[in-house]
Design a protein around this motif. Sequence first.
Motif, mmCIF file in Angstrom:
data_model
loop_
_atom_site.group_PDB
_atom_site.id
_atom_site.type_symbol
_atom_site.label_atom_id
_atom_site.label_comp_id
_atom_site.label_asym_id
_atom_site.label_seq_id
_atom_site.Cartn_x
_atom_site.Cartn_y
_atom_site.Cartn_z
ATOM 1 N N SER A 196 0.818 -1.220 0.000
ATOM 2 C CA SER A 196 0.000 0.000 0.000
ATOM 3 C C SER A 196 0.850 1.267 0.000
ATOM 4 N N PHE A 197 2.137 1.147 0.400
ATOM 5 C CA PHE A 197 3.041 2.295 0.380
ATOM 6 C C PHE A 197 3.980 2.269 -0.829
ATOM 7 N N SER A 198 3.821 1.282 -1.707
ATOM 8 C CA SER A 198 4.757 1.115 -2.814
ATOM 9 C C SER A 198 4.664 2.255 -3.814
ATOM 10 N N ALA A 199 5.817 2.686 -4.335
ATOM 11 C CA ALA A 199 5.877 3.755 -5.330
ATOM 12 C C ALA A 199 7.253 3.745 -5.965
ATOM 13 N N ASP A 200 7.387 4.403 -7.115
ATOM 14 C CA ASP A 200 8.697 4.623 -7.713
ATOM 15 C C ASP A 200 9.352 5.806 -7.011
ATOM 16 N N PHE A 201 10.611 5.637 -6.642
ATOM 17 C CA PHE A 201 11.286 6.670 -5.861
ATOM 18 C C PHE A 201 11.561 7.914 -6.702
ATOM 19 N N ASP A 202 11.106 9.051 -6.216
ATOM 20 C CA ASP A 202 11.369 10.349 -6.838
ATOM 21 C C ASP A 202 11.871 11.284 -5.740
ATOM 22 N N PRO A 203 13.189 11.520 -5.658
ATOM 23 C CA PRO A 203 13.734 12.335 -4.558
ATOM 24 C C PRO A 203 13.198 13.760 -4.536
ATOM 25 N N GLU A 257 -5.479 -0.239 6.666
ATOM 26 C CA GLU A 257 -6.720 0.503 6.410
ATOM 27 C C GLU A 257 -6.447 1.994 6.229
ATOM 28 N N ARG A 258 -5.603 2.544 7.083
ATOM 29 C CA ARG A 258 -5.299 3.977 6.985
ATOM 30 C C ARG A 258 -4.597 4.303 5.674
ATOM 31 N N SER A 259 -3.627 3.462 5.281
ATOM 32 C CA SER A 259 -2.897 3.707 4.042
ATOM 33 C C SER A 259 -3.808 3.612 2.832
ATOM 34 N N ARG A 260 -4.681 2.596 2.810
ATOM 35 C CA ARG A 260 -5.598 2.437 1.677
ATOM 36 C C ARG A 260 -6.593 3.580 1.614
ATOM 37 N N ALA A 261 -7.073 4.006 2.777
ATOM 38 C CA ALA A 261 -8.018 5.122 2.804
ATOM 39 C C ALA A 261 -7.368 6.399 2.297
ATOM 40 N N ALA A 262 -6.080 6.599 2.656
ATOM 41 C CA ALA A 262 -5.368 7.789 2.203
ATOM 42 C C ALA A 262 -5.187 7.799 0.696
ATOM 43 N N ARG A 263 -5.118 6.608 0.100
ATOM 44 C CA ARG A 263 -4.962 6.504 -1.345
ATOM 45 C C ARG A 263 -6.305 6.420 -2.064
ATOM 46 N N GLY A 264 -7.399 6.476 -1.314
ATOM 47 C CA GLY A 264 -8.715 6.430 -1.924
ATOM 48 C C GLY A 264 -9.118 5.044 -2.380
#
Length: 286
Positions: A196-203, A257-264
């Motif tokens: 749920s926190f996964s992303a491509d790193f952009d400094p 739950e909090r992470s998913r809610a933050a991402r909609g």
Amino acid sequence: MRAIWKGALTFGLVNVPVKVYSAIEDHDVPLHQVHAADGGRIRYQRICEIDGEVVPYADIDKAYDDGERTVVLTKDDIASLPAERTREIDVVEFVPSEQIDLLTLDKPYYLEPDSASPKAYVLLRQTLERTDRTAIVRFTLRQKTRLAALRVRGDVLVLQTLLWADEVREAAFPSLDEPVKISEKELELSASLVDSFSADFDPHRFTDEYQQELRTLIDAKLDQGDALDTSETFGEREEAGSGEVIDLMAALRASVERSRAARGEDVGDGAEDKPAKAKKKASKAS
């Protein structure tokens, strides 16, 4: 940028003249010390403990004290060391890039070709890219022998100094000696939280909040003086939690739950993660 060192990168009989530039710069707000009572500037002076006189930097040498004797090393003594006189970055081996421990990486420097033709420079860069190797090099900079990793960043060769093996401490923690049992469900929930926190790193998405707040504080004090109300400038400060986890499973579920809610995203029951759902689909298909 201003070159801090000029020399040649050598491997085998190949010689690549280069200029070395610092690849990083400090963005911290410059601060100095003052006397709290009257704001007077605090300055440090180099005072000789024998005659009590202030010593100009140009008149200062180095010394080694073994507890019984002291040996003074003059600037000429230091300059006479063979390693100090060399102007070569010597490649000693090429290693698989994944073998470089990130913990050992220190300061980075850019290398610029310093010859009429950059062909040898480009050849080395492309060779490192094609072989997925990192060059381990030795060189001397500012009176210190350095070990470094030579790697590629875009179109540029980057020299990143490495800590010596005896400079890296071993991590020995008794609290990790005892075996810890982790359930499959805890691993699944933890993996779901990671997903749920996964992303491509952009400094560029990250900023130094402390330095931004420090600059805001300085501007506000310049404008309002010591009458500044920091709560009006930054808002009321939130109290941090204790950080103690009472129920790991409950904390994992709540975090997912909090992470998913933050991402909609659809939270659902918050207890199932993608691996668990995949298992259910597989069982239904069979």
